[in-house]
Scaffold this active site. Structure first.
Site, PDB file in Angstrom:
ATOM      1  N   ALA A  39       0.816  -1.391  -0.062  1.00  8.17           N
ATOM      2  CA  ALA A  39      -0.027   0.037   0.283  1.00  8.17           C
ATOM      3  C   ALA A  39       0.739   1.431  -0.074  1.00  8.17           C
ATOM      4  CB  ALA A  39      -0.887   0.218   0.967  1.00  8.17           C
ATOM      5  N   PRO A  40       0.683   1.901  -0.898  1.00  4.49           N
ATOM      6  CA  PRO A  40      -0.975   2.388  -1.710  1.00  4.49           C
ATOM      7  C   PRO A  40      -0.979   1.330  -2.939  1.00  4.49           C
ATOM      8  CG  PRO A  40       0.455   4.297  -1.496  1.00  4.49           C
ATOM      9  CD  PRO A  40       1.024   3.688  -0.845  1.00  4.49           C
ATOM     10  N   GLY A  41      -0.072   1.208  -3.235  1.00  8.54           N
ATOM     11  CA  GLY A  41       0.043   0.852  -4.801  1.00  8.54           C
ATOM     12  C   GLY A  41       1.071   0.856  -5.837  1.00  8.54           C
TER      13      GLY A  41
ATOM     14  N   LYS B  22       4.381   0.461  -6.240  1.00  8.70           N
ATOM     15  CA  LYS B  22       5.082  -0.612  -6.890  1.00  8.70           C
ATOM     16  C   LYS B  22       4.310  -1.049  -7.731  1.00  8.70           C
ATOM     17  CE  LYS B  22       9.135   0.739  -4.369  1.00  8.70           C
ATOM     18  NZ  LYS B  22       8.295   1.773  -3.539  1.00  8.70           N
TER      19      LYS B  22
ATOM     20  N   ASP C 227       9.013  -3.593   0.209  1.00  7.98           N
ATOM     21  CA  ASP C 227       9.280  -2.189   0.207  1.00  7.98           C
ATOM     22  C   ASP C 227       9.056  -2.596   1.138  1.00  7.98           C
ATOM     23  OD1 ASP C 227       9.380  -0.423  -0.884  1.00  7.98           O
ATOM     24  OD2 ASP C 227       7.514   0.669  -1.551  1.00  7.98           O
TER      25      ASP C 227
ATOM     26  N   CYS D  46      13.735   3.698   1.228  1.00 13.40           N
ATOM     27  CA  CYS D  46      13.358   4.741   1.110  1.00 13.40           C
ATOM     28  C   CYS D  46      13.915   5.995   1.829  1.00 13.40           C
ATOM     29  CB  CYS D  46      11.726   5.645   0.749  1.00 13.40           C
ATOM     30  SG  CYS D  46      10.753   5.515   2.255  1.00 13.40           S
TER      31      CYS D  46
HETATM   32  N1  SAM Z   1       5.493  -0.500  -2.040  1.00 12.02           N
HETATM   33  C1  SAM Z   1       4.149   0.209  -1.102  1.00 12.02           C
HETATM   34  C2  SAM Z   1       4.452   1.596  -2.669  1.00 12.02           C
HETATM   35  O1  SAM Z   1       4.588   1.808  -3.487  1.00 12.02           O
HETATM   36  O2  SAM Z   1       3.093   2.247  -2.771  1.00 12.02           O
HETATM   37  C3  SAM Z   1       5.221   1.913  -0.241  1.00 12.02           C
HETATM   38  C4  SAM Z   1       5.240   0.794   0.875  1.00 12.02           C
HETATM   39  S1  SAM Z   1       5.251   1.276   2.079  1.00 12.02           S
HETATM   40  C5  SAM Z   1       6.820   2.230   1.915  1.00 12.02           C
HETATM   41  C6  SAM Z   1       5.500  -0.265   3.446  1.00 12.02           C
HETATM   42  C7  SAM Z   1       4.477  -0.668   3.614  1.00 12.02           C
HETATM   43  O3  SAM Z   1       5.461  -1.521   4.352  1.00 12.02           O
HETATM   44  C8  SAM Z   1       3.579   0.435   4.244  1.00 12.02           C
HETATM   45  O4  SAM Z   1       1.946   0.180   3.903  1.00 12.02           O
HETATM   46  C9  SAM Z   1       3.065  -0.241   5.800  1.00 12.02           C
HETATM   47  O5  SAM Z   1       1.536  -0.025   5.795  1.00 12.02           O
HETATM   48  C10 SAM Z   1       3.391  -1.667   5.573  1.00 12.02           C
HETATM   49  N2  SAM Z   1       4.169  -2.302   6.395  1.00 12.02           N
HETATM   50  C11 SAM Z   1       4.406  -1.506   8.266  1.00 12.02           C
HETATM   51  N3  SAM Z   1       4.950  -2.533   8.742  1.00 12.02           N
HETATM   52  C12 SAM Z   1       4.621  -4.030   8.141  1.00 12.02           C
HETATM   53  C13 SAM Z   1       5.005  -5.138   9.081  1.00 12.02           C
HETATM   54  N4  SAM Z   1       5.122  -5.751  10.471  1.00 12.02           N
HETATM   55  N5  SAM Z   1       5.289  -6.108   7.951  1.00 12.02           N
HETATM   56  C14 SAM Z   1       4.179  -6.262   6.484  1.00 12.02           C
HETATM   57  N6  SAM Z   1       4.687  -4.383   5.868  1.00 12.02           N
HETATM   58  C15 SAM Z   1       4.310  -3.886   7.411  1.00 12.02           C
END
Ligand code: SAM
Length: 443
Positions: free
Chosen positions: A109-111, A113, A175, A228
């Site tokens: 999320a939010p999507g 990638k 990610d 990031c």
């Molecule tokens: N890949 C997304 C994009 O390109 O739009 C951005 C992802 S963001 C960097 C990291 C994501 O990891 C967030 O949506 C967050 O809710 C989720 N997250 C948080 N804690 C997590 C966990 N313990 N295990 C897996 N995902 C987690």
């Protein structure tokens, strides 16, 4: 006035010759704006500055428009995405993958990638797009619905749940949630959330997340790890740790010269001031080759659709899909992928699978917004082309005076589908999903 950096962050940058203090200056400049167009939808007339060289269909804009007030944004014609994240496109294109790869985007999320991966796959193979936080999984579902590919599944699971799918994926993208130093320019609040403790917390969590999904990666498959943030704890050190832990091989990727090789040659960075992006780190690991565990696909429930319910050809191109009845919703799944998708469905918590074509109601089929936004399946011919202001009102959830035939009509803007109405002659029912409606005043 900009929000000051945490002194410990300044110290880290000053002590680290890899970053250099120029980074602190670059983080106080104006961030670039970039978008990635959908390869199969109408391109919005945005004010383009130049191409993003490392990603197909991606461009920098001269300035940030109001995306909310552009109906084509809601139609999924493009996705505003930070250019650093788009390095994933060049990475995917360099991997030696099977023709129909199964890809997991674990922290999706939010999507951003996931929409990029869907375009890269171009309806071949399977994309499972997962988000652990339920509220964010809904946003992910919305964005993937608007992107409109049939070969996608959205799940809402913890990374450890993927041990139910051993050796399943050819590519896993992690990610990872991180300390967000690379967002200090675009999102100044990221500066207030940063702390040494949070860097350590993120480092441990990232290790756990990757280890939790490692068994779901097929032998010879690729794990793409990204963050990031700039610090080595969450990036090179974590990647090195993983290499030692599981015997993975680091894969080098060819990138433009402005995308900097990481410390000790581990991964690559986008760095503001050096790259026309926010901060981004990416590294690719390959799992050692070996025998794949035998896959036995399970189906939970009977989804067979009776012949008389299949009269959908007015709405959808049904030649390349199989149709399933899932709680009175008619789902289109790509032919040949049914068993794989239904197996995932039997193991994980699903938000969305394939494309929902319509719902079975007493008087026939009610077409679904997922079909409206799928450029590959939607073939409905009864359309009403809206002016810009009408399109905004439609997306706002309004109804207004509109000429047209009675029955379901597809609302379009610049020939791109936005969603459905049911025309009643002198008025219409607006079927645009309530949770997607524009909330700001559009008058
Ligand atoms: N890949 C997304 C994009 O390109 O739009 C951005 C992802 S963001 C960097 C990291 C994501 O990891 C967030 O949506 C967050 O809710 C989720 N997250 C948080 N804690 C997590 C966990 N313990 N295990 C897996 N995902 C987690």
């Amino acid at each position: 006035m900009s929000i000051p950096f945490d002194p410990a962050f300044i110290q880290r940058v000053e002590k680290d010759p890899f970053l250099g203090v120029d980074l602190l200056i670059a983080l106080d400049t104006i961030p670039p704006v970039s978008v990635r167009f959908h390869p199969e939808k109408v391109h919005s007339k945005l004010d383009i500055l130049s191409e993003v060289s490392w990603c197909e269909n991606a461009f920098y804009l001269k300035e940030r428009p109001s995306f909310t007030l552009d109906p084509l944004f809601h139609a999924g014609s493009y996705y505003p995405q930070e250019a650093g994240s788009m390095v994933l496109d060049t990475v995917l294109r360099q991997l030696d993958l099977p023709t129909d790869p199964s890809v997991l985007d674990l922290c999706a999320a939010p999507g951003g990638k996931s929409t990029l991966i869907a375009s890269f796959l171009a309806n071949k193979g399977l994309l499972v797009s997962n988000e652990v936080i339920q509220q964010r999984a809904r946003i992910l579902k919305e964005n993937l619905t608007k992107w409109g590919y049939t070969n996608t599944i959205v799940t809402n699971n913890d990374p450890k749940d993927f041990d139910r799918l051993p050796d399943f994926f050819d590519v896993i993208v992690v990610d990872a949630p991180c300390s967000g130093e690379g967002m200090f320019r675009k999102d100044p609040n990221a500066r207030t959330e940063w702390s040494e403790d949070n860097v350590q917390l993120c480092t441990g969590r990232q290790k756990r997340i990757v280890m939790d999904v490692w068994d779901a990666l097929s032998p010879g498959g690729f794990l793409i790890y990204s963050t990031c943030t700039f610090n080595s704890n969450e990036n090179e050190e974590n990647v090195s740790w993983l290499i030692d832990e599981v015997g993975a091989e680091l894969i080098k990727i060819q990138v433009p010269a402005t995308i900097i090789e990481g410390r000790n040659g581990i991964g690559n960075y986008c760095i503001p001031g050096k790259t026309e992006t926010e901060g981004f780190y990416i590294a690719v690991l390959q799992k050692p080759a070996g025998d794949k565990k035998r896959q036995k696909y399970m189906r939970k429930g009977d989804f067979t659709v009776q012949k008389d319910l299949m009269d959908l050809s007015n709405f959808a191109n049904i030649d390349d899909i199989s149709i399933f009845n899932w709680n009175d919703k008619l789902l289109g799944l790509p032919k040949g992928l049914e068993d794989k998708m239904l197996h995932v469905q039997s193991q994980l918590r699903l938000q969305k699978m394939g494309t929902t074509l319509g719902e079975i109601a007493k008087k026939g089929i009610i077409p679904n917004e997922e079909l409206a936004l799928n450029p590959f399946l939607n073939c409905y011919e009864s359309k009403i082309e809206l002016e810009h202001q009408q399109a905004l009102q439609y997306l706002h959830g309004d109804t207004f005076s509109l000429a047209g035939n009675q029955g379901f009509q597809l609302m379009t803007f610049q020939n791109e589908s936005l969603g459905w109405i049911k025309h009643l002659g002198n008025r219409f029912n607006n079927l645009y999903p309530k949770e997607w409606r524009i909330r700001m005043n559009v008058q």
